[in-house]
Design an enzyme around this catalytic site. Structure first.
Site, PDB file in Angstrom:
ATOM      1  N   SER A   1      16.996  -1.772  15.426  1.00  0.00           N
ATOM      2  CA  SER A   1      17.680  -0.477  15.262  1.00  0.00           C
ATOM      3  C   SER A   1      16.777   0.668  15.747  1.00  0.00           C
ATOM      4  CB  SER A   1      18.100  -0.260  13.807  1.00  0.00           C
ATOM      5  OG  SER A   1      16.998   0.045  12.973  1.00  0.00           O
TER       6      SER A   1
ATOM      7  N   HIS B   1      18.262  13.153  13.978  1.00  0.00           N
ATOM      8  CA  HIS B   1      18.701  12.295  12.871  1.00  0.00           C
ATOM      9  C   HIS B   1      17.430  11.647  12.301  1.00  0.00           C
ATOM     10  CE1 HIS B   1      20.339   9.307  10.352  1.00  0.00           C
ATOM     11  NE2 HIS B   1      19.968   8.307  11.139  1.00  0.00           N
TER      12      HIS B   1
ATOM     13  N   GLU C   1      29.857   7.294   5.687  1.00  0.00           N
ATOM     14  CA  GLU C   1      29.936   5.852   5.928  1.00  0.00           C
ATOM     15  C   GLU C   1      29.849   5.134   4.592  1.00  0.00           C
ATOM     16  OE1 GLU C   1      26.441   4.014   7.796  1.00  0.00           O
ATOM     17  OE2 GLU C   1      25.856   6.050   8.343  1.00  0.00           O
TER      18      GLU C   1
ATOM     19  N   CYS D   1      25.860   7.381  11.243  1.00  0.00           N
ATOM     20  CA  CYS D   1      25.270   8.676  10.879  1.00  0.00           C
ATOM     21  C   CYS D   1      25.668   9.810  11.807  1.00  0.00           C
ATOM     22  CB  CYS D   1      23.752   8.571  10.876  1.00  0.00           C
ATOM     23  SG  CYS D   1      23.151   7.373   9.700  1.00  0.00           S
TER      24      CYS D   1
ATOM     25  N   THR E   1      14.120   3.310   2.461  1.00  0.00           N
ATOM     26  CA  THR E   1      14.634   4.493   3.170  1.00  0.00           C
ATOM     27  C   THR E   1      15.939   5.005   2.575  1.00  0.00           C
ATOM     28  OG1 THR E   1      15.952   3.246   4.785  1.00  0.00           O
ATOM     29  CG2 THR E   1      13.637   3.585   5.330  1.00  0.00           C
TER      30      THR E   1
ATOM     31  N   ASP F   1       0.857  -1.176   0.000  1.00  0.00           N
ATOM     32  CA  ASP F   1       0.000   0.000   0.000  1.00  0.00           C
ATOM     33  C   ASP F   1       0.905   1.241   0.000  1.00  0.00           C
ATOM     34  OD1 ASP F   1      -1.686   2.073   0.642  1.00  0.00           O
ATOM     35  OD2 ASP F   1      -2.595   1.073   2.386  1.00  0.00           O
TER      36      ASP F   1
ATOM     37  N   ASN G   1      17.038   8.934   3.539  1.00  0.00           N
ATOM     38  CA  ASN G   1      18.108   8.997   4.545  1.00  0.00           C
ATOM     39  C   ASN G   1      19.414   9.442   3.896  1.00  0.00           C
ATOM     40  OD1 ASN G   1      19.704   8.680   6.797  1.00  0.00           O
ATOM     41  ND2 ASN G   1      19.210   6.509   7.118  1.00  0.00           N
TER      42      ASN G   1
HETATM   43  P1  HMG Z   1       9.197  -2.557   7.444  1.00  0.00           P
HETATM   44  O1  HMG Z   1       9.306  -3.665   8.407  1.00  0.00           O
HETATM   45  O2  HMG Z   1       9.098  -2.898   6.014  1.00  0.00           O
HETATM   46  O3  HMG Z   1       7.991  -1.613   7.786  1.00  0.00           O
HETATM   47  O4  HMG Z   1      10.426  -1.611   7.609  1.00  0.00           O
HETATM   48  P2  HMG Z   1       6.871  -1.788   8.930  1.00  0.00           P
HETATM   49  O5  HMG Z   1       6.023  -2.921   8.623  1.00  0.00           O
HETATM   50  O6  HMG Z   1       7.533  -1.699  10.309  1.00  0.00           O
HETATM   51  O7  HMG Z   1       6.073  -0.438   8.658  1.00  0.00           O
HETATM   52  C1  HMG Z   1       6.651   0.803   8.897  1.00  0.00           C
HETATM   53  C2  HMG Z   1       5.588   1.715   9.504  1.00  0.00           C
HETATM   54  O8  HMG Z   1       4.560   1.896   8.539  1.00  0.00           O
HETATM   55  C3  HMG Z   1       4.886   1.129  10.729  1.00  0.00           C
HETATM   56  O9  HMG Z   1       4.614   2.229  11.582  1.00  0.00           O
HETATM   57  C4  HMG Z   1       3.583   0.564  10.176  1.00  0.00           C
HETATM   58  O10 HMG Z   1       2.552   0.488  11.118  1.00  0.00           O
HETATM   59  C5  HMG Z   1       3.295   1.590   9.094  1.00  0.00           C
HETATM   60  P3  HMG Z   1       4.897   2.140  13.168  1.00  0.00           P
HETATM   61  O11 HMG Z   1       3.991   1.071  13.666  1.00  0.00           O
HETATM   62  O12 HMG Z   1       6.357   1.748  13.336  1.00  0.00           O
HETATM   63  O13 HMG Z   1       4.595   3.509  13.666  1.00  0.00           O
HETATM   64  N1  HMG Z   1       2.436   1.106   8.011  1.00  0.00           N
HETATM   65  C6  HMG Z   1       1.422   1.803   7.477  1.00  0.00           C
HETATM   66  N2  HMG Z   1       0.917   3.025   7.786  1.00  0.00           N
HETATM   67  C7  HMG Z   1      -0.148   3.487   7.044  1.00  0.00           C
HETATM   68  N3  HMG Z   1      -0.706   2.767   6.038  1.00  0.00           N
HETATM   69  C8  HMG Z   1      -0.241   1.542   5.728  1.00  0.00           C
HETATM   70  C9  HMG Z   1       0.867   1.012   6.448  1.00  0.00           C
HETATM   71  N4  HMG Z   1       1.583  -0.141   6.390  1.00  0.00           N
HETATM   72  C10 HMG Z   1       2.536  -0.083   7.356  1.00  0.00           C
HETATM   73  N5  HMG Z   1      -0.808   0.849   4.735  1.00  0.00           N
HETATM   74  C11 HMG Z   1      12.130  -0.663   9.021  1.00  0.00           C
HETATM   75  C12 HMG Z   1      10.650  -0.660   8.672  1.00  0.00           C
HETATM   76  C13 HMG Z   1      12.426   0.533   9.906  1.00  0.00           C
HETATM   77  C14 HMG Z   1      12.477  -1.936   9.775  1.00  0.00           C
HETATM   78  C15 HMG Z   1      12.950  -0.600   7.705  1.00  0.00           C
HETATM   79  O14 HMG Z   1      12.628   0.547   6.968  1.00  0.00           O
HETATM   80  C16 HMG Z   1      14.439  -0.652   7.918  1.00  0.00           C
HETATM   81  O15 HMG Z   1      15.042  -1.689   8.175  1.00  0.00           O
HETATM   82  N6  HMG Z   1      15.123   0.515   7.768  1.00  0.00           N
HETATM   83  C17 HMG Z   1      16.556   0.627   7.890  1.00  0.00           C
HETATM   84  C18 HMG Z   1      16.993   0.781   9.333  1.00  0.00           C
HETATM   85  C19 HMG Z   1      16.557   2.106   9.915  1.00  0.00           C
HETATM   86  O16 HMG Z   1      16.348   3.074   9.210  1.00  0.00           O
HETATM   87  N7  HMG Z   1      16.484   2.171  11.247  1.00  0.00           N
HETATM   88  C20 HMG Z   1      16.150   3.389  11.932  1.00  0.00           C
HETATM   89  C21 HMG Z   1      16.874   3.523  13.257  1.00  0.00           C
HETATM   90  S1  HMG Z   1      18.620   3.240  13.096  1.00  0.00           S
HETATM   91  C22 HMG Z   1      19.231   4.703  12.382  1.00  0.00           C
HETATM   92  O17 HMG Z   1      18.564   5.677  12.327  1.00  0.00           O
HETATM   93  C23 HMG Z   1      20.623   4.663  11.846  1.00  0.00           C
HETATM   94  C24 HMG Z   1      20.764   4.604  10.337  1.00  0.00           C
HETATM   95  O18 HMG Z   1      20.481   5.871   9.782  1.00  0.00           O
HETATM   96  C25 HMG Z   1      22.166   4.146   9.970  1.00  0.00           C
HETATM   97  C26 HMG Z   1      23.365   4.849  10.579  1.00  0.00           C
HETATM   98  O19 HMG Z   1      23.375   5.358  11.687  1.00  0.00           O
HETATM   99  O20 HMG Z   1      24.377   4.776   9.893  1.00  0.00           O
HETATM  100  C27 HMG Z   1      19.806   3.623   9.714  1.00  0.00           C
END
Ligand code: HMG
Length: 445
Positions: free
Chosen positions: A211, A244, A83, A120, A163, A31, A328
């Site tokens: 994370s 961040h 990075e 980051c 992202t 979606d 990001n």
């Molecule tokens: P995912 O598992 O595909 O997504 O990936 P999800 O199922 O958790 O859904 C995401 C959100 O969308 C959820 O919201 C869902 O409910 C919502 P939440 O419950 O968390 O508030 N959702 C919807 N909302 C409205 N309508 C819909 C719908 N469907 C779902 N139809 C995940 C999410 C973060 C795991 C993934 O994107 C990921 O692995 N990202 C990379 C890691 C990351 O960014 N982590 C963030 C913290 S770590 C960080 O910031 C450091 C970093 O920048 C690196 C560095 O420091 O170098 C990453």
């Protein structure tokens, strides 16, 4: 005490764009609102085939130096935070200096150059290094150039793929700055974590769900550490809180947690108590699980209150406006969030001089840092000079097939030649490989 801080900022986005609801969602069978509402993202920026972390960094720095009328002799230090480096020895800052020497008279032989790595948060650490260098009086009247540059690519099919992003933020650090003054006070939350890492590999190994938890835990520690030195933070004292921003949905969680923390034992908690009760206190519970359940319930209720929603709309949401369109930028992300907030304030005609930003940086692995910034007189002129909207609008909107090609073209394990989608215009471009495997660059008029 001399004020030290950011005198000017420039932003450079990758020249390509991937539309998440329109192009990415249908391919993933998801979606579109998962991206726009859930993660809070509309699009990601990508580098065209002639772009990389060096071109984006050099282009941002070039614009910054030209706009400020600077020559190489005015810069005593070039620090690049990234990075996405492609060399374990020669720092990206040397390549950037080489690029800039193609377009400016003079050279950077006198300048100390380096590269900072801590996921980051390295961009903010480089700001610290520059701040300390100037405060220590070692800068001989010169400014520091700090550039955060990354191509945040994930492996195809990884949950993080939605992202992705690519861009650079260049910052000029000086005495008597024109944009924001940095606080001496800082708070840290730092622990050995394995939530996101790249052990000598291009694309990250990520435990995405974990994370998110680590981000919140370290940010909370950093806030407590900051308050231990700077005193309690009150929500009404802050103009904006740039965090961040790996994706805006992450900041939605951080904002809520932060608000609960900084309203505890304040009149705001008392006012809200009539509607949603008081915040749960650990000592009132027999075990941790029931305490955490109560906290979750309180946060859910808090999120729906008018008071919180207004505060979020004013203090946090404006920091996310640019991120929503680019994804990001890793090391650049928190600096883009600051830029986004100031841009929003300028467009709203808000007088911010003397107001406070609380800046929450984070890097996986993991460390959070919090410091304050005071907006300087004359900040409007610096923000007015940016062309962020023009850059975003000029990006080439990729089809799914284009995206697949460009992801392969930037994959270090693949040898794929892809025609460029855009024509470089007054910018540095990647120009092939040298005899020792070095990357070469050229300025295109
Ligand atoms: P995912 O598992 O595909 O997504 O990936 P999800 O199922 O958790 O859904 C995401 C959100 O969308 C959820 O919201 C869902 O409910 C919502 P939440 O419950 O968390 O508030 N959702 C919807 N909302 C409205 N309508 C819909 C719908 N469907 C779902 N139809 C995940 C999410 C973060 C795991 C993934 O994107 C990921 O692995 N990202 C990379 C890691 C990351 O960014 N982590 C963030 C913290 S770590 C960080 O910031 C450091 C970093 O920048 C690196 C560095 O420091 O170098 C990453």
């Amino acid at each position: 005490m001399t004020a030290v801080g950011i005198d000017a900022i420039e932003v450079w986005t990758g020249n390509l764009k991937l539309d998440l609801p329109g192009t990415f969602a249908p391919q993933k069978g998801e979606d579109p609102e998962k991206y726009t509402k859930g993660l809070g993202l509309n699009a990601s920026s990508f580098p065209d085939s002639y772009e990389d972390i060096v071109t984006m960094a050099a282009n941002a720095a070039h614009r910054l130096m030209e706009r400020k009328g600077l020559e190489p002799d005015d810069i005593g230090r070039i620090d690049v935070a990234t990075e996405s480096a492609f060399d374990n020895s020669k720092p990206v800052s040397t390549y950037v200096a080489g690029c800039l020497e193609q377009v400016f008279d003079g050279d950077f032989h006198h300048a100390n150059k380096g590269e900072r790595k801590f996921a980051c948060i390295a961009g903010t650490q480089s700001l610290d290094d520059a701040y300390n260098w100037i405060k220590a009086g070692r800068n001989r009247g010169r400014a520091a150039l700090v550039i955060a540059t990354d191509t945040a690519l994930y492996a195809r099919g990884d949950a993080g793929e939605a992202t992705q992003g690519a861009g650079a933020v260049a910052m000029l650090i000086t005495e008597e700055p024109g944009l924001v003054e940095l606080s001496t006070e800082q708070g840290y939350g730092s622990a050995d974590e394995t939530d996101f890492l790249k052990p000598n590999q291009q694309f990250p190994s990520v435990d995405g769900k974990r994370s998110v938890k680590v981000y919140l835990a370290r940010m909370r520690e950093a806030l407590e550490d900051y308050e231990s030195v700077a005193g309690d933070v009150h929500p009404d004292d802050l103009a904006f809180i740039p965090f961040h921003t790996p994706f805006p949905g992450m900041v939605r969680k951080a904002g809520l947690l932060g608000y609960r923390h900084i309203t505890r034992d304040t009149a705001i908690e008392d006012d809200l108590a009539e509607e949603i009760g008081r915040q749960p206190r650990a000592e009132a519970f027999d075990d941790e699980e029931s305490y955490h359940d109560a906290l979750r319930e309180y946060m859910d209720a808090l999120k729906g209150t008018e008071r919180y929603r207004e505060w979020y709309a004013q203090t946090i949401d404006p920091t996310l406006e640019v991120s929503r369109e680019v994804g990001n930028w890793y090391t650049g992300s928190v600096h883009l969030a600051r830029t986004s907030a100031l841009k929003h304030a300028l467009e709203a005609g808000r007088d911010l001089a003397g107001e406070t930003l609380l800046v929450g940086s984070y890097g996986s692995g993991a460390q959070a840092e919090i410091h304050a910034e005071t907006v300087c007189d004359g900040w409007e002129a610096e923000i007015e000079a940016l062309n962020v909207d023009e850059q975003l609008a000029a990006r080439y909107d990729m089809s799914w097939a284009d995206y697949e090609q460009i992801h392969d073209a930037h994959n270090h394990d693949m040898d794929v030649d892809v025609e460029e989608f855009t024509a470089p215009d007054a910018e540095f471009v990647f120009d092939g490989w040298g005899r020792m495997g070095e990357r070469k660059y050229r300025y295109v008029d």
